[in-house]
Design a protein around this motif. Structure first.
Motif, short mmCIF file in Angstrom:
data_model
loop_
_atom_site.label_atom_id
_atom_site.label_comp_id
_atom_site.label_asym_id
_atom_site.label_seq_id
_atom_site.Cartn_x
_atom_site.Cartn_y
_atom_site.Cartn_z
N SER A 686 52.12 5.24 9.87
CA SER A 686 52.62 5.21 8.59
C SER A 686 52.72 5.33 7.15
O SER A 686 51.70 6.10 7.30
CB SER A 686 51.75 2.88 8.58
OG SER A 686 50.66 3.02 8.09
N ALA A 687 53.82 5.66 6.66
CA ALA A 687 53.73 5.69 5.42
C ALA A 687 54.42 4.75 4.42
O ALA A 687 54.94 4.43 4.38
CB ALA A 687 54.03 7.46 5.53
N LYS A 688 53.05 4.82 3.67
CA LYS A 688 53.35 3.56 2.20
C LYS A 688 54.00 4.01 0.87
O LYS A 688 52.58 5.26 0.52
CB LYS A 688 53.10 2.58 2.86
CG LYS A 688 53.27 1.63 1.32
CD LYS A 688 52.46 0.18 2.04
CE LYS A 688 51.08 0.88 1.02
NZ LYS A 688 50.67 -0.67 1.08
N LEU A 689 54.75 4.50 0.20
CA LEU A 689 54.59 4.73 -1.14
C LEU A 689 54.38 3.19 -1.73
O LEU A 689 55.67 2.34 -1.83
CB LEU A 689 55.73 5.31 -1.81
CG LEU A 689 56.29 6.63 -1.69
CD1 LEU A 689 57.45 7.31 -1.62
CD2 LEU A 689 55.15 7.85 -1.95
N THR A 690 53.85 2.80 -3.15
CA THR A 690 53.19 1.90 -3.67
C THR A 690 53.24 2.04 -5.18
O THR A 690 52.71 3.02 -5.70
CB THR A 690 52.44 1.07 -3.68
OG1 THR A 690 51.96 0.65 -2.18
CG2 THR A 690 51.78 -0.11 -4.19
#
Length: 977
Positions: A686-690
């Motif tokens: 997974s990859a995520k920007l917050t």
């Protein structure tokens, strides 16, 4: 029937969603749901024979179905098609999650999936880590909720002074760049957060945990009162078979790493860690049992924990022995009235009494015992009672109600309460004098009580799944603080030409020693009320796209000691939007996004400090170089140096005149964009920007100078200007960086007059706090043989305010820290914040080496925290900030913006585990955990006060105040039947 390999492979693909959740599809984190697709009109039944639960619905015209509000467990989902044939799937429902079971045309007639398939949640935009007790037991980790939470990507340990009690360092996490006081904690859906300041919470015995969930972002509108994260525990429960067990867990002091103390080198001027005697011997035992009181209908689970814990500490001139042996318990009843109605009752206690023996140490850090200084007792925790009723009214409508009462004690019985606390701070380390054993004393009757209820409902309308509900909490606090003996004495040194906080300047031409005496007292009984309602539509826009559109409205009310409202905010609006796209429609690739607004209530600590009567002042005297001959050892006082510096005059202000009537609660906006991909053989990545941005801060402001100058400039006479300044100088709760509205009594017979002071006249910057992160994750789900999970997070946490607490100085006065009191304290405050950890790498997993032997490991690497030098204010924004002592970003007369002094070292913590489950004695487990294998003792925080007077360096600057825990070895022996 047998399933061919190709068919089983397809089954595993289908099951990607079968063990994952539409977390936003139900209201509370102690239940789950099952949803999916079947033929139109098909009858879908989910049965959990272990707990006697059976639910049946009919698929809608478009083939969708939803079984909501299901207790966690393993379910057989059977669909009966219109032609009479049936198809089955085995599905695991976890609390705080949901599961998908699809029965479309190409689904095999019978699918049985054992173990756990690759996890892809194609229904939710929520960010969370979920671990059941079996998974937690496979990880070498400390046995507490916070330690488990720190496994979540990007989670960092809060400053050990935040939430610190007289005997224990603080142990609360920072999630998503928020302060450690901005999380919310649940047990079986009941809020157990200590609302005094948000840095404590009730806990069940660790072996009573069935599952723990950590929500770090994107959570739906059923959750509020948090800017950080949601930590939710679901307890174990009884089933249709009687099971029980007993265990013993022992962490011997003899096998732990040595205790250490910090010693300042006379050569380098830096602090080195030296070994000393002391440590903790921790023995705990648990007995539990659970099963049916009435098969399929009434179930019971109970656990009792006993403990024998002894901690010995040998300091520079004091010794302390702490003993704790308080029992804790949990009981849970589950009553299936019928197939449509369920009643649950939970009761637990974490009340603990710590008994402390205090002695003089005749040898620095030695074990030789001197005179006794008396025995103290500290009580924490309390009893909690939770009742919940759930009704499946129709196939499409489910309603639940919950009511709970929770207590938290903060009582103390201090034998040395008459002894003033005296320290000599002219050298490092600080030397304690006199007979006091506590720095401050809390009201002996201090306690907190929460009464709360909530209602939740779910209504399935085919492509639309409506959720709505409300909750209400009333929190009562009895609190008060004062110094032992009434005064706090500090002996300090004032360099020639340096200035004290009250303006006294040393013009003698040589250093002089002085005594600083502080008097502080406050207290009372206070009430806080919080309420909310929410509405959400989980809309299946297309077969592959789900939109969760919701809104939460919260109201907050705080009352003073006379039960008069002094803060009331109604109907804040917090929109939430989540989008999830199952890219190929096969639950293997998900793209998701989330946007939301989150509010946090006004903590009860604000009631105590702002609306109660508080007396706080300092006086300064020349030190004669001698102390009294008795055990009190009061420092000899010569001439008084300058006048008394008063912070609070002991009078409680009019509740209408201490709060901006236009005040807005603290809130932030959050945006998340991410993707998740399933790989072969149970792997997923997974990859995520917050991005999180604080939009409003609520804190107390005391800028009487700014208010007075504005009044004079705008035509007020001297008397009215002084009254206005005095009203603000009492300290006023408002939104820093904006205009201030104040109700002021000008003593002209007209009562309260509303005055608006523009932001520019007060001189404060706009509050700022941002959190930006890139998160990369991977997981290989447990299959009975091995599992591994990990994450890397690159994060930037920047601003001029940490939030509800101030870790720079260890201040956990939530919402009324020294920040924003005067403009000078905020000059240079912008930079990387205390919870900024640029890099975080976490990897944990386990491997079944042999049928009887399993090995586990847990590695956490994090970069260090920014360091500051705080000193006496030497700028020209105001003339009062200097009274706060070492509190500004001026140090040595020079402005040093936040984070200018580098960072603490990286922390590295490796844990290892070996578990032996012999076949020759079924049900028996022997386990050894070694935490911090290499005994790395890293300084995690330092004393940042760099001056003891203006231009007089503090000898204790840089002294470690937080150090990673020593290596510990934990043995477990357990038998279950």
């Amino acid at each position: 029937m047998l399933v061919r390999k190709t068919v089983l492979a397809h089954a595993l693909t289908v099951a990607f969603a079968a063990t994952v959740a539409a977390s936003s599809a139900y209201a509370q984190s102690n239940i789950g749901n099952i949803n999916g697709r079947a033929a139109s009109g098909a009858v879908v039944t989910a049965q959990n024979p272990a707990i006697g639960v059976t639910r049946t619905v009919t698929a809608a015209a478009d083939g969708t179905y939803n079984l909501s509000q299901l207790p966690p467990g393993n379910y057989l989902v059977r669909v009966k098609l219109p032609d009479g044939t049936t198809r089955d799937q085995q599905v695991t429902v976890q609390a705080g999650e949901g599961s998908t079971a699809n029965f479309e045309a190409d689904t095999p007639q019978t699918v049985v999936v054992t173990g756990r398939a690759t996890r892809i949640d194609v229904k939710s935009a929520e960010s969370s880590l979920v671990l059941n007790k079996a998974a937690i037991d496979r990880i070498p980790v400390a046995r507490n909720v916070t330690a488990v939470a720190l496994l979540a990507p990007g989670a960092t340990a809060g400053d050990t002074r935040i939430g610190q009690t007289a005997l224990r360092g603080g142990n609360v996490p920072s999630l998503g760049g928020a302060s450690p006081a901005e999380n919310v904690y649940y047990i079986n859906g009941f809020n157990v957060t200590n609302a005094l300041n948000g840095v404590a919470f009730n806990q069940v015995p660790f072996d009573a945990i069935g599952q723990q969930q950590v929500k770090t972002g994107g959570y739906g509108p059923e959750y509020g009162r948090s800017l950080g994260g949601v930590l939710s525990v679901t307890t174990k429960r009884g089933t249709n078979e009687w099971h029980g067990g007993v265990n013993m867990i022992y962490s011997p002091e003899s096998m732990s790493g040595s205790s250490v103390y910090a010693e300042k080198s006379t050569v380098t001027g830096k602090y080195d860690l030296q070994e000393r005697a002391g440590g903790t011997d921790d023995l705990q035992a648990n007995v539990w049992a659970g099963g049916p009181l009435i098969k399929d209908r009434l179930f019971f689970f109970g656990l009792v924990q006993g403990a024998d814990i002894t901690r010995e500490t040998y300091s520079l001139n004091r010794q302390e022995t702490v003993k704790s042996n308080s029992p804790r318990f949990l009981t849970k009843f589950d009553w299936n009235l019928n197939d449509s109605n369920l009643v649950e009752f939970t009761a637990f206690s974490d009340k603990s009494t710590d008994k402390v023996q205090n002695y003089i140490s005749p040898v620095p850090y030695g074990k030789q015992r001197g005179a006794s200084q008396g025995n103290d007792e500290y009580v924490t925790g309390g009893e909690n009672f939770i009742a919940k009723y759930t009704s499946w009214v129709t196939d499409d409508l489910t309603v639940s109600g919950m009511y709970g009462v929770g207590k938290y004690n903060r009582q103390s019985n201090i034998a040395s309460a008459a002894c003033p606390y005296i320290t000599d701070r002219r050298t490092a380390p600080t030397v304690r004098l006199g007979c006091a054993t506590a720095t401050t004393i809390v009201d002996p009757d201090a306690n907190d009580e929460r009464k709360a209820f909530r209602l939740d409902a779910e209504w399935n309308l085919g492509a639309h799944g409506l959720r709505f509900g409300m909750d209400n909490e009333e929190y009562k606090v009895v609190d008060g603080t004062f110094y032992p003996g009434g005064e706090n004495y500090q002996i300090r040194r004032l360099a020639s030409g340096s200035t004290l906080s009250n303006g006294y300047r040393n013009t003698s031409g040589s250093p002089m020693d002085y005594v600083e005496i502080r008097h502080f007292e406050n207290g009372g009984a206070f009430t806080t009320k919080n309420s909310a309602f929410y509405l959400e539509d989980n809309w299946q826009v297309t077969k592959n796209l789900v939109a969760s559109i919701g809104v939460r409205s919260e109201s907050f009310e705080n009352l003073n000691a006379e039960d008069k409202t002094f803060i009331k905010v109604d109907n804040t609006i917090a929109p939430r939007l989540g989008l999830t796209w199952d890219v190929r429609g096969n639950a293997q690739t998900k793209v998701f996004a989330n946007a939301g607004r989150y509010y946090i209530p006004v903590m009860s600590n604000t009631n105590v400090r702002l609306s109660g009567a508080e007396l706080d002042y300092r006086e300064f005297y020349a030190y004669t170089g001698s102390n009294s001959a008795d055990k009190f050892q009061i420092p000899g006082r010569g001439a008084q140096l300058g006048g008394r510096a008063v912070s609070s005059n002991g009078e409680a202000g009019d509740p209408r005149s201490v709060v901006d009537p236009e005040i807005k609660p603290m809130y932030q906006d959050e945006f998340i964009l991410g993707a998740q991909q399933a790989l072969n053989n149970r792997w997923s990545v997974s990859a995520k920007l917050t991005h999180r941005k604080l939009k409003s801060v609520m804190d107390d402001m005391c800028n009487d100078e700014g208010a007075y100058n504005w009044a004079i400039a705008n035509g007020y006479d001297e008397d009215k200007a002084n009254i206005l300044g005095g009203s603000i100088g009492h300290c006023f709760l408002y939104n820093p960086g904006g205009d201030l509205t104040a109700n002021v009594d000008f003593e002209d017979g007209n009562g309260l007059t509303r005055v608006v002071i523009p932001a520019a006249a007060l001189g404060f910057p706009k509050p700022k706090r941002t959190f930006n992160s890139l998160e990369l994750g991977f997981e290989r789900a447990w299959d009975g043989k091995w599992t591994v999970q990990g994450s890397y997070v690159l994060a930037y946490n920047k601003g001029n305010t940490e939030g509800y607490v101030k870790s720079d100085i260890g201040q956990d006065d939530a919402g009324i820290s020294q920040d924003w009191d005067y403009p000078g304290l905020m000059e240079g405050a912008y930079g990387y914040l205390p919870n900024d950890r640029r890099h975080s790498l976490k990897v944990f997993g386990s491997y079944q080496v042999l049928p009887e032997l399993r090995l586990g490991a847990n590695l956490i690497l994090q970069s260090g925290r920014p360091k500051n030098c705080l000193g006496y204010y030497a700028g020209d924004l105001d003339g009062v900030s200097i009274l706060y002592g070492a509190a500004s970003f001026y140090c040595g007369g020079k402005l040093n913006p936040r984070g200018s002094f580098g960072r603490t070292d990286w922390t590295r913590n490796l844990g290892l585990q070996a578990t032996y489950e012999p076949k020759w004695l079924k049900g028996t487990t022997f386990q050894v955990d070694v935490l911090n294998v290499f005994n790395e003792r890293t300084v995690t925080s330092i004393e940042e006060g760099g001056e003891s007077a203006l231009n007089t360096p503090s000898p204790t600057y840089g002294q470690p105040v937080g150090i990673t825990a020593a290596r510990s070895v934990r043995f477990l022996a357990q038998y279950e039947f």
